[in-house]
Design an enzyme around this catalytic site. Structure first.
Site, PDB file in Angstrom:
ATOM      1  N   ASP A 209     -21.643  -3.932  -5.154  1.00 57.22           N
ATOM      2  CA  ASP A 209     -20.597  -4.940  -5.372  1.00 57.22           C
ATOM      3  C   ASP A 209     -21.036  -6.323  -4.909  1.00 57.22           C
ATOM      4  OD1 ASP A 209     -18.607  -3.444  -6.601  1.00 57.22           O
ATOM      5  OD2 ASP A 209     -17.667  -2.842  -4.722  1.00 57.22           O
TER       6      ASP A 209
ATOM      7  N   LYS B 195     -13.766   3.668  -1.380  1.00 54.86           N
ATOM      8  CA  LYS B 195     -14.979   2.944  -0.989  1.00 54.86           C
ATOM      9  C   LYS B 195     -15.251   3.007   0.516  1.00 54.86           C
ATOM     10  CE  LYS B 195     -15.124  -0.282  -4.860  1.00 54.86           C
ATOM     11  NZ  LYS B 195     -15.284  -1.688  -5.282  1.00 54.86           N
TER      12      LYS B 195
END
Length: 285
Positions: free
Chosen positions: A105, A68
């Site tokens: 997210d 990420k």
């Protein structure tokens, strides 16, 4: 005929529930497409993106551990939220072959607690354990929702730096990860009209990892306990929270929430959320 496709990448990746989620939605909507998982090691990340960039059928990918943060510098542009967070969990291939990074997210994390967050409270505090890529999104989302954040990391200096970067406005606190492991006799005050979240944003409790060291004497009355781990779905942390009388939110809630945003990016349609119960039953069968 080759159909449009997307995938989730990471290392490890076989345990990911994302293919089940996206393929369920594709089936419900009758969209011709597919979604798979792809094991990509950190040293292979740049080559992977170069290959996919040239594939006109590839719509993009979701990104999980440990990529990420590393993937950010390999993309052509970032959505403003992803740029602020400094972590990407969704990559979209544009029609000209360029790659745009998003972070779904943050909104995905807040979705299952949105009803409570939208209420008016006298005080909001979130105790967040972990300082990885997912934690960055969670800290940003909580700061935007006006929480006081206590961020626990193995390196408190790293936790403080994350707070300074992502939540500079507010009286937040960075502490050592093991602070919550031992019992406390702290006398919490009456928590009416207060909102407390306890969030595991670390991989602890995941299959193959040690359990999360957290003593629930650190949880104020009426806390909501939230674990972003999805394998297993019902972690030891959540089981102990329920046994102690707390409301819980599992990692599948966040996963479905963030996946719905990514699904629209990949396939140009809204995810059929009216079928969430059936989706959960499918994943847990």
């Amino acid at each position: 005929m080759t159909v449009p496709y997307a995938e989730v990448i990471g290392d490890p990746i076989a345990q990911s529930k994302s293919p089940a989620i996206h393929n369920f939605w594709l089936g419900e909507l009758g969209i011709e497409g597919r979604y798979a998982h792809c094991l990509v090691k950190l040293e292979e990340l740049a080559d992977y993106l170069d290959r996919r960039r040239a594939d006109v059928h590839w719509r993009g990918c979701n990104v999980t551990m440990p990529h990420k943060l590393a993937i950010v510098s390999l993309l052509d542009r970032l959505d403003p939220l992803a740029a602020r967070i400094g972590a990407v969990n969704t990559v979209v291939r544009e029609t000209d072959g360029t790659l745009t990074g998003y972070n779904t997210d943050a909104p995905g994390f807040l979705e299952p607690v949105r009803e409570e967050v939208d209420k008016i409270h006298l005080f909001r505090m979130a105790r967040v354990l972990g300082t990885g890529g997912a934690a960055r999104a969670i800290v940003a989302a909580l700061a935007d929702a006006k929480f006081v954040i206590v961020l626990a990391g193995r390196d408190p200096a790293k936790a403080q730096a994350m707070l300074d970067e992502l939540a500079p406005n507010g009286e937040h606190h960075a502490i050592a990860f093991d602070h919550f492991a031992d019992p406390t006799d702290f006398p919490f005050d009456d928590r009416e009209r207060c909102l407390d979240l306890i969030v595991n944003a670390s991989p602890l409790g995941m299959t193959g990892q040690p359990p999360l060291p957290f003593d629930f004497s650190h949880a104020p009355p009426r806390s909501v306990v939230y674990d972003i781990v999805t394998s297993p779905l019902d972690t030891d942390f959540l089981q102990r929270a329920r046994a102690a009388g707390f409301e819980t939110v599992d990692g599948l809630s966040m996963l479905i929430g963030q996946a719905a945003i990514a699904f629209t990016h990949f396939f140009g349609a809204e995810a059929p959320r009216e079928h969430d119960d059936a989706l959960r039953a499918l994943i847990q069968s």
